[in-house]
Design a protein around this motif. Sequence first.
Motif, PDB file in Angstrom:
ATOM      1  N   HIS A   6       4.911  -1.677  13.410  1.00 59.37           N
ATOM      2  CA  HIS A   6       4.518  -1.115  12.377  1.00 59.37           C
ATOM      3  C   HIS A   6       4.382  -2.044  11.051  1.00 59.37           C
ATOM      4  O   HIS A   6       4.904  -2.524  10.573  1.00 59.37           O
ATOM      5  CB  HIS A   6       4.967   0.151  12.324  1.00 59.37           C
ATOM      6  N   ILE A   7       2.750  -1.920  10.472  1.00 64.25           N
ATOM      7  CA  ILE A   7       3.110  -3.490   9.442  1.00 64.25           C
ATOM      8  C   ILE A   7       2.118  -2.505   7.994  1.00 64.25           C
ATOM      9  O   ILE A   7       1.223  -1.465   7.987  1.00 64.25           O
ATOM     10  CB  ILE A   7       1.630  -4.501   9.672  1.00 64.25           C
ATOM     11  N   ARG A   8       2.626  -2.482   6.857  1.00 63.57           N
ATOM     12  CA  ARG A   8       2.277  -2.561   6.304  1.00 63.57           C
ATOM     13  C   ARG A   8       1.657  -3.665   5.023  1.00 63.57           C
ATOM     14  O   ARG A   8       2.738  -4.869   5.357  1.00 63.57           O
ATOM     15  CB  ARG A   8       3.928  -1.850   4.949  1.00 63.57           C
ATOM     16  N   GLU A   9       1.348  -3.240   4.219  1.00 62.95           N
ATOM     17  CA  GLU A   9       0.882  -4.227   2.553  1.00 62.95           C
ATOM     18  C   GLU A   9       1.282  -3.964   1.533  1.00 62.95           C
ATOM     19  O   GLU A   9       1.820  -3.424   1.047  1.00 62.95           O
ATOM     20  CB  GLU A   9      -0.608  -4.255   3.263  1.00 62.95           C
ATOM     21  N   GLN A  10       1.637  -4.909   1.120  1.00 64.59           N
ATOM     22  CA  GLN A  10       1.957  -5.061  -0.445  1.00 64.59           C
ATOM     23  C   GLN A  10       3.349  -4.324  -0.763  1.00 64.59           C
ATOM     24  O   GLN A  10       3.399  -3.589  -1.181  1.00 64.59           O
ATOM     25  CB  GLN A  10       0.635  -5.170  -1.722  1.00 64.59           C
ATOM     26  N   VAL A  11       4.458  -4.984   0.255  1.00 71.41           N
ATOM     27  CA  VAL A  11       5.706  -3.667  -0.195  1.00 71.41           C
ATOM     28  C   VAL A  11       6.615  -5.021  -1.359  1.00 71.41           C
ATOM     29  O   VAL A  11       6.621  -5.993  -0.911  1.00 71.41           O
ATOM     30  CB  VAL A  11       5.962  -4.118   1.292  1.00 71.41           C
ATOM     31  N   ARG A  26       2.835 -10.135   1.419  1.00 70.67           N
ATOM     32  CA  ARG A  26       1.841  -9.139   1.583  1.00 70.67           C
ATOM     33  C   ARG A  26       1.865  -8.534   2.861  1.00 70.67           C
ATOM     34  O   ARG A  26       1.308  -7.533   2.475  1.00 70.67           O
ATOM     35  CB  ARG A  26       1.140 -10.579   1.258  1.00 70.67           C
ATOM     36  N   PHE A  27       2.374  -8.950   3.427  1.00 73.97           N
ATOM     37  CA  PHE A  27       2.571  -8.027   4.873  1.00 73.97           C
ATOM     38  C   PHE A  27       4.231  -8.113   4.810  1.00 73.97           C
ATOM     39  O   PHE A  27       4.856  -9.008   4.980  1.00 73.97           O
ATOM     40  CB  PHE A  27       2.422  -8.420   5.914  1.00 73.97           C
ATOM     41  N   VAL A  28       4.208  -6.316   5.724  1.00 74.52           N
ATOM     42  CA  VAL A  28       6.041  -6.397   6.183  1.00 74.52           C
ATOM     43  C   VAL A  28       5.773  -5.519   7.266  1.00 74.52           C
ATOM     44  O   VAL A  28       5.242  -4.262   7.678  1.00 74.52           O
ATOM     45  CB  VAL A  28       6.843  -5.410   5.554  1.00 74.52           C
ATOM     46  N   ALA A  29       5.795  -6.465   8.852  1.00 73.97           N
ATOM     47  CA  ALA A  29       5.826  -5.797  10.342  1.00 73.97           C
ATOM     48  C   ALA A  29       7.392  -5.096  10.674  1.00 73.97           C
ATOM     49  O   ALA A  29       8.442  -5.692  10.586  1.00 73.97           O
ATOM     50  CB  ALA A  29       5.272  -6.170  11.199  1.00 73.97           C
ATOM     51  N   SER A  30       7.453  -3.866  10.957  1.00 68.79           N
ATOM     52  CA  SER A  30       8.820  -3.261  11.464  1.00 68.79           C
ATOM     53  C   SER A  30       9.097  -3.981  13.290  1.00 68.79           C
ATOM     54  O   SER A  30       7.966  -3.194  13.385  1.00 68.79           O
ATOM     55  CB  SER A  30       8.861  -1.920  11.278  1.00 68.79           C
TER      56      SER A  30
END
Length: 363
Positions: A6-11, A26-30
């Motif tokens: 699961h990758i979110r942007e601007q966290v 810039r991105f956070v990958a769980s």
Amino acid sequence: MHDAPHIREQVSLSELTTIHLGGPARFVASCTNTDECRAALAFARERFLPVMVLGGGSNVVFSDEGFPGLVLRVEIPGLRFDESGRTCRVTVGAGEVWDDVVTACVARGLGGIECLAGIPGTAGATPIQNVGAYGQEVKDTLQTVDALELATGEERRFSGTECGLGYRWSRFKGEDAGRYIVTSVMFRLEEGAQPRIRYPELARAVAQEGSGTLLPSGEPGLNQVRKTVLRLRRSKSMVIDPADPNSRSVGSFFMNPVLSQEKFELLREHWRTSGLAEAIPAYPSPEGIKIPAAWLVEHAGFPKGTRRGKIGISEKHALALVNRGGTTRELIAFAEEIQAGVERMFGIRLSIEPVIVGEKVAT
Ligand SMILES: Cc1cc2nc3c(=O)[nH]c(=O)nc-3n(C[C@H](O)[C@H](O)[C@H](O)COP(=O)(O)OP(=O)(O)OC[C@H]3O[C@@H](n4cnc5c(N)ncnc54)[C@H](O)[C@@H]3O)c2cc1C
């Protein structure tokens, strides 16, 4: 897509760290398994992005500008017990909450990590700085570390010895910093073990709990020691509690300096001739003579509760720098002021314990 993290942007990184500082990633990958870790690494590679591995964010401070790449959060689950005679191999997914692991092991009567209760963060981060408290370290029981190399995606197993564990140190903080993702750790614990109480403060606190909590043998049990450690830690704001503003920290900000016998004698002599009555506290350790950094900080003119704007020293612990709504830049400036003050007074440069990302610090 299968095995896509699961990758979110601007966290906001302040949400992912216990000190609640740092701008956006810039991105956070769980990542919940090794294939997801590999997919996250490929995602970063395709975009030429730097990668930063993160667990529970309890030993990291990000800059106010944030992180311009991919933060790979290790959320790999798993807890397996393999008993063999009086020992038990406990294999833990790197993303498990460390304190839950301690609780589960103590509940099964497994001794060896009971004094490490309440240390925030994930199991996978425990070898990185060889976490320790109250006379116990993971070094005592760690058997193997499974890791994935960021550059190649290859898996590798390290024995406990190969990890190069020392006082708040390992190869993963030294020559191999940023090279591996720890995916799982394995400990060898003792069945039906008596707790190890090596720390006088803990021994006194356990004794004060009273005989009502002792085992029929008259000895304190593992769970009593675990609970006493948690009580002591809570009294110093050394467990994360959203209701306790003194726990918005990364724990100890500075490491205890370790001196050679010769250097310590010189320091003691200098201190004595300065006309100060109180002796410098010192403890022999395998590495040398350990001086409590908290004592140095307080005696250099920075008592508990000292504030600089919205940053300060915890009211409960002289080594914890606390964020009360400030910025990373203010935190670093205050840390440098403390380092300079201690150096002026004692000629000792305090080393910073947490990992600082994106800010230049003199360590
Ligand atoms: C209130 C408080 C009390 C504390 N008390 C103690 C204490 O008593 N003793 C002690 O030793 N520490 C203590 N700490 C520090 C901290 O809890 C530990 O260092 C913990 O192990 C960090 O775990 P984490 O998952 O939060 O790691 P993070 O903060 O997320 O990361 C720390 C470092 O480890 C790396 N890392 C994390 N996970 C992985 C992984 N899976 N693979 C590769 N690298 C990884 C990161 O890249 C970073 O360099 C305390 C912190 C706080 C906030």
